[in-house]
Write an enzyme that holds these catalytic residues in place. Structure first.
Site, PDB file in Angstrom:
ATOM      1  CE  LYS A 174      59.974  48.466   8.993  1.00 53.93           C
ATOM      2  NZ  LYS A 174      59.510  49.282  10.101  1.00 53.93           N
ATOM      3  CE1 TYR A 180      55.115  49.366   7.746  1.00 55.64           C
ATOM      4  CE2 TYR A 180      56.290  51.240   8.664  1.00 55.64           C
ATOM      5  CZ  TYR A 180      55.936  49.913   8.713  1.00 55.64           C
ATOM      6  OH  TYR A 180      56.404  49.117   9.725  1.00 55.64           O
TER       7      TYR A 180
END
Length: 565
Positions: free
Chosen positions: A175, A104
């Protein structure tokens, strides 16, 4: 509370041979037992040795360490994810501190920019405006019937990088990886989606490798009608799903949230998740200093949907601590590129209007300018807290930080912009400019700062401390909506796990090694609040905890049994 060890039941599956090896959710690779290899037509398709998942993870870790750049590491991990999801999550959970910034932020930003260049295998759903009349058919093509969490983007405001078109798909993928790694939500229950409504990024439109719809972005009624078609199709296919809006442009983010939050179980992580983790951090920081958030004066740099969302949640928290709404709003000052938001400023967005300061109340300020800059605001307000959500690097200058420290012995400074290249000031500079007295929390990960032979740990104000727990709580409780009170309960729970509060030293936020424990606690608090608010069926605390345990997926292989389709 730690998850109870649960006996994994055998899984009955109809796939065999090469098809099974190509199914990421089910593939075990070299960990298929000899019995499974015989039963599923895998004999001779794998090396002789039967390995454990830990042996596989150790090999993958060695290979991972051989890559020199963060983007190459990202590509490698995504390849494992698209080959063997159980191994991917075991590897990530074994090395979460190292790998979270790779799967991420900040590395996912580069992966979005280079999405079409590094594309290897499809993951998730791509819905282009050209295919809007096939919306129901597109969602029916998703083989998973029990999707419980969708993260959707239109790619227009990816981190601080702007319009990345369908390259924005990297964000929902990343996510949802954290929903699983941190919140224990089975990857089989997750679906990343990108709405391909074109792009205004000329570099992408000129790129022969760009894989999205080569058209300027649709806007206004066309855009909102398209999004509505998507929402209605999702409700038809998965009526109980949790839908997370991600990285929509400011002009669309708040209108979409307001339009759909009471129609489908949904939230916007950029607005509400960022607000929840920030408020949790501020509650903890205030308590560690022996006070309350309601005693602090707060200045924001950045008055977009994210900044205003944080501000509104801070105001709600300080009202809970005893302030009137008027008094709470007088303690929050919003600065954007045009200066301090006041009631005399034209062309304010609807969500900004409640956060203005009355110009008549500023008549005694020490300034010669009609436009009140960040320095003017800091000099006159003398804030305790400075929060950056501007998406612009370097705007917390030495002069501004030193001016703040002049009036606040222990300033709280939070440059939250992502990725690292967009941060308002580095922790190293903030610590130096405040003579080591600032409490710093950032949006992107930073190494501890060493200043005058002392080590200063830097907390990452990471939404991953919030949204996985919210998702788990919604799934476990069966909540039909996400209310403001559920988000506040998540913030309060996060603050309770602050090492700085618990021990008087260390980080203001928990360490990543504790994130699953924190997510489970947040899930319980969110589920309990959902029941109290009437958006989930009331059960006993024991039943809610059991539901959390039952829904908490762990990266372990299950025994397979053969069945027919």
């Amino acid at each position: 509370m730690e998850p109870k060890t649960k006996k994994q039941r055998s899984l009955y599956i109809p796939y065999a041979g090469p098809v099974l090896l190509e199914f990421p959710l089910l593939n075990k690779g070299s960990a298929f037992s000899m019995e499974e290899r015989r039963n599923f037509n895998l004999l001779g398709l794998l090396p002789e040795v039967v390995e454990t998942i830990e042996e596989q993870a150790e090999r993958a870790w060695i290979q991972y360490q051989g890559f020199k750049t963060e983007i190459d590491k990202h590509i490698y991990l995504r390849n494992i994810q698209d080959t063997n999801e159980t191994l991917f999550y075991r590897l990530v959970n074994n090395h979460l501190d190292e790998m979270m910034p790779v799967i991420y932020t900040p590395t996912v930003g580069a992966a979005c920019e280079r999405f079409s260049e590094i594309y290897r295998r499809s993951r998730g759903v791509f819905i282009s405006y050209q295919n809007r009349h096939n919306m129901d058919d597109i969602l029916q093509n998703v083989p998973n019937h029990n999707i419980k969490v969708i993260v959707v983007t239109d790619g227009e405001r990816i981190l601080g990088l702007g319009d990345q078109g369908i390259g924005g798909m990297g964000i929902p993928i990343g996510k949802l990886s954290l929903y699983t790694a941190c919140g224990g939500i089975s990857p089989a229950y997750t679906l990343p989606v990108v709405l391909d409504v074109g792009t205004n990024n000329q570099q992408l439109l000129n790129d022969p490798l760009y894989m999205g719809w080569r058209n300027p972005r649709i806007i206004d009624d066309e855009y909102y009608e398209f999004v509505d078609e998507f929402i209605q199709a999702v409700k038809q296919r998965w009526p109980d799903v949790l839908l997370q809006f991600e990285d929509f442009a400011q002009k669309n983010a708040m209108p979409l949230l307001n339009r759909y939050r009471n129609e489908i179980c949904s939230f916007n992580d950029d607005i509400q998740g960022t607000a929840a983790v920030t408020v949790g951090t501020l509650i903890a920081a205030s308590r560690a200093a022996g006070g309350q958030l309601s005693e602090k004066k707060i200045v924001f740099l950045g008055a977009g949907s994210a900044g205003c969302g944080i501000a509104e949640m801070i105001i709600a928290q300080t009202q809970r601590e005893g302030l009137s709404e008027e008094a709470a709003r007088q303690k929050v000052f919003m600065v954007d590129r045009f200066g301090l938001l006041t009631d005399k400023m034209p062309n304010l967005l609807p969500f900004q209007t409640k956060l203005v300061q009355k110009r008549e109340n500023l008549s005694d300020w020490d300034t010669d300018s009609d436009v009140l800059s960040l320095l003017d605001v800091v000099r006159n307000v003398k804030p305790d807290i400075l929060i950056g959500v501007s998406g612009q690097t370097g705007l917390f200058t030495e002069e501004i930080i030193r001016e703040m420290h002049k009036h606040c012995p222990r300033p709280i400074v939070m440059p939250l912009s992502n990725p690292t290249s967009r941060v308002e000031a580095t922790p190293q500079d903030i610590i130096a400019w405040t003579e080591g007295n600032a409490l710093v929390a950032t949006g992107s990960p930073f190494n501890p700062v060493v200043w005058k032979d002392k080590i200063y740990p830097i907390a990452q104000c990471n939404n991953a401390f919030i949204f996985p727990g919210i998702g788990l709580g919604v799934i476990a409780s069966g909540a039909s909506r996400i209310t403001d009170e559920m988000l506040m309960s998540a913030s309060e729970t996060l603050a309770q796990y602050s090492p700085l509060v618990l021990n008087g030293e260390g980080l203001v936020l928990p360490e990543l090694k504790d994130i699953q424990k924190v997510s489970r606690a947040i899930a319980f608090a969110v589920g309990k609040m959902a029941q109290q608010q009437g958006v989930a069926v009331k059960t006993s605390a024991e039943a809610l905890q059991q539901a959390i345990d039952d829904n908490f997926w762990q990266a372990e292989y299950r025994d397979y049994r053969r069945t027919s389709i």
